[in-house]
Design an enzyme around this catalytic site. Structure first.
Site, mmCIF file in Angstrom:
data_model
loop_
_atom_site.group_PDB
_atom_site.id
_atom_site.type_symbol
_atom_site.label_atom_id
_atom_site.label_comp_id
_atom_site.label_asym_id
_atom_site.label_seq_id
_atom_site.Cartn_x
_atom_site.Cartn_y
_atom_site.Cartn_z
ATOM 1 N N VAL A 67 -4.937 -0.939 -1.062
ATOM 2 C CA VAL A 67 -4.406 -1.993 -1.600
ATOM 3 C C VAL A 67 -4.788 -3.318 -0.671
ATOM 4 O O VAL A 67 -4.642 -2.956 0.370
ATOM 5 C CB VAL A 67 -2.841 -1.895 -1.651
ATOM 6 C CG1 VAL A 67 -2.176 -2.873 -2.165
ATOM 7 C CG2 VAL A 67 -2.356 -0.565 -2.733
ATOM 8 N N GLY A 93 0.830 -1.192 0.143
ATOM 9 C CA GLY A 93 -0.162 -0.044 0.105
ATOM 10 C C GLY A 93 1.020 1.463 -0.229
ATOM 11 O O GLY A 93 0.611 2.202 -0.741
ATOM 12 N N HIS A 94 2.028 1.321 0.887
ATOM 13 C CA HIS A 94 2.845 2.419 0.905
ATOM 14 C C HIS A 94 3.546 2.586 -0.335
ATOM 15 O O HIS A 94 3.512 3.626 -0.691
ATOM 16 C CB HIS A 94 3.634 2.315 2.126
ATOM 17 C CG HIS A 94 3.428 2.305 3.550
ATOM 18 N ND1 HIS A 94 3.344 1.186 4.258
ATOM 19 C CD2 HIS A 94 2.828 3.308 4.234
ATOM 20 C CE1 HIS A 94 2.848 1.522 5.297
ATOM 21 N NE2 HIS A 94 2.553 2.626 5.339
ATOM 22 N N GLN A 142 -8.645 10.231 8.096
ATOM 23 C CA GLN A 142 -7.378 11.050 8.243
ATOM 24 C C GLN A 142 -7.414 11.902 6.908
ATOM 25 O O GLN A 142 -6.882 13.173 6.998
ATOM 26 C CB GLN A 142 -6.335 9.994 8.288
ATOM 27 C CG GLN A 142 -5.157 10.638 8.128
ATOM 28 C CD GLN A 142 -3.786 9.622 8.396
ATOM 29 O OE1 GLN A 142 -3.700 9.285 9.513
ATOM 30 N NE2 GLN A 142 -3.168 9.148 7.459
ATOM 31 N N ASP A 162 -7.102 5.074 5.371
ATOM 32 C CA ASP A 162 -7.540 6.094 6.279
ATOM 33 C C ASP A 162 -8.456 7.184 6.023
ATOM 34 O O ASP A 162 -8.034 8.408 5.730
ATOM 35 C CB ASP A 162 -6.224 6.459 7.103
ATOM 36 C CG ASP A 162 -5.554 5.477 7.406
ATOM 37 O OD1 ASP A 162 -6.003 4.603 8.438
ATOM 38 O OD2 ASP A 162 -4.426 4.896 7.024
HETATM 39 O O1 PAF Z 1 -1.018 7.046 8.203
HETATM 40 C C1 PAF Z 1 -0.166 7.220 8.613
HETATM 41 O O2 PAF Z 1 0.832 6.420 8.489
HETATM 42 C C2 PAF Z 1 -0.052 8.259 9.733
HETATM 43 O O3 PAF Z 1 -0.984 8.731 10.316
HETATM 44 C C3 PAF Z 1 0.788 9.555 9.313
HETATM 45 C C4 PAF Z 1 0.000 10.232 8.317
HETATM 46 C C5 PAF Z 1 2.086 9.005 8.539
HETATM 47 C C6 PAF Z 1 1.250 10.469 10.193
HETATM 48 O O4 PAF Z 1 2.038 9.761 11.274
#
Ligand code: PAF
Length: 290
Positions: A177, A34-35, A154, A151
């Protein structure tokens, strides 16, 4: 790629390259596909990408969760080296670079956005997220920042942060993902007990089945369906399931409350063994019945 651990080194590296636009992927490490999808998108769209790895204590409302959060910097760097280019930067600051100790305590006001769902179950969590994101944005000064749609709350709150602080950074939300069984990729999946992991596909399976009911079934019944499916799976318990739009994040209790033209998402938080997992998927019905 260059690895920096201080704000000074990062700023010098970015100024010396003078490349723009700057793409930014903030992470807490324990990187997964995903990252990497966010990093690849940034690399494809910007001549320079900064990836930060910082486990932010301010966003953990549970000490155990912070202590157990997976940390694997060496393998993260290895993974990133397969995606990042010579000019890209990995920023891995120690805590004192992010929070030198002289910063004023800022309390953000997001009205109802941070009071529902994750905000209701993790008090102070979003204040900690925006504290670090705001600090990282000050340091990296990105033109574009990439976040995962997993998220969803977020992302909405960070868009609001950018609006309130009048920042130039464009926020891009990227698709969830998933593992082959549908489980949304998350660093926390590494902490799942193997027996629990085997059944964790139930979360997305339930979300998908529930999303198909949206046109024909009352929201209270859909909620009941989700609760039953999750709670009958041994080791799993539902924390919340809400259907909310991605602008106001206002959970709806009846379909007549759904605003035509808005995008709605079924958002779920589940306790899987001792681990808390979240996920969401779109819930749309072109003909909304009462
Ligand atoms: O989604 C994340 O991994 C965290 O909340 C973030 C945006 C890196 C902030 O620490």
């Amino acid at each position: 790629m260059l690895i920096c651990s201080t704000v000074k080194d990062l700023r010098e590296a970015l100024s010396s390259k003078a490349l723009s636009p700057v793409g930014f992927v903030p992470t807490m490490g324990a990187l997964h596909a995903g990252h990497i999808s966010l990093v690849e998108k940034s690399v494809g769209e910007n001549p320079v990408t900064v990836v930060s790895i910082f486990v932010n204590p301010a966003q953990f409302n549970d000490r155990n969760d912070l202590e157990n959060y997976p940390r694997m910097t060496e393998s993260d760097i290895k993974l990133l080296s397969g995606v990042l280019r010579t000019d890209d930067i990995v920023f891995i600051p120690p805590e004192k670079e992010i929070y030198p100790g002289n910063e004023p305590e800022v309390i953000f006001d997001f009205k109802t956005l941070d009071k529902v769902m994750e905000g209701a179950f993790r008090p102070g969590h979003f204040n900690g997220v925006v504290k670090v994101v705001s600090r990282l944005f000050d340091i990296v000064m990105p033109d574009v920042a990439y976040f995962g749609q997993k998220d969803l709350q977020q992302v909405t709150i960070i868009r609001e942060l950018v609006r309130q602080q009048n920042r130039k950074t464009r926020i891009i939300s990227c698709p969830v993902v998933r593992e082959p069984d549908g489980l949304a990729m998350s660093s926390r999946n590494l902490l799942l007990d193997p027996e629990i992991r085997q059944h964790a596909g139930i979360i997305f399976k339930t979300l998908s089945a529930a999303s198909e009911l949206i046109c024909s079934t009352d929201i209270s019944e859909i909620k009941e369906f989700v609760r039953e499916q999750i709670n009958k799976t041994p080791g799993f318990s539902l924390e919340y399931f809400e259907i909310a739009d991605d602008l106001e994040l206002k959970p709806v209790t009846m379909k007549t409350e759904m605003v035509p033209g808005r995008r709605y998402f079924g958002c779920i938080a589940v306790r899987a063994g001792g681990i808390r997992l979240i996920d969401n998927t779109e819930f749309n019905c072109s003909v909304i019945k009462g």
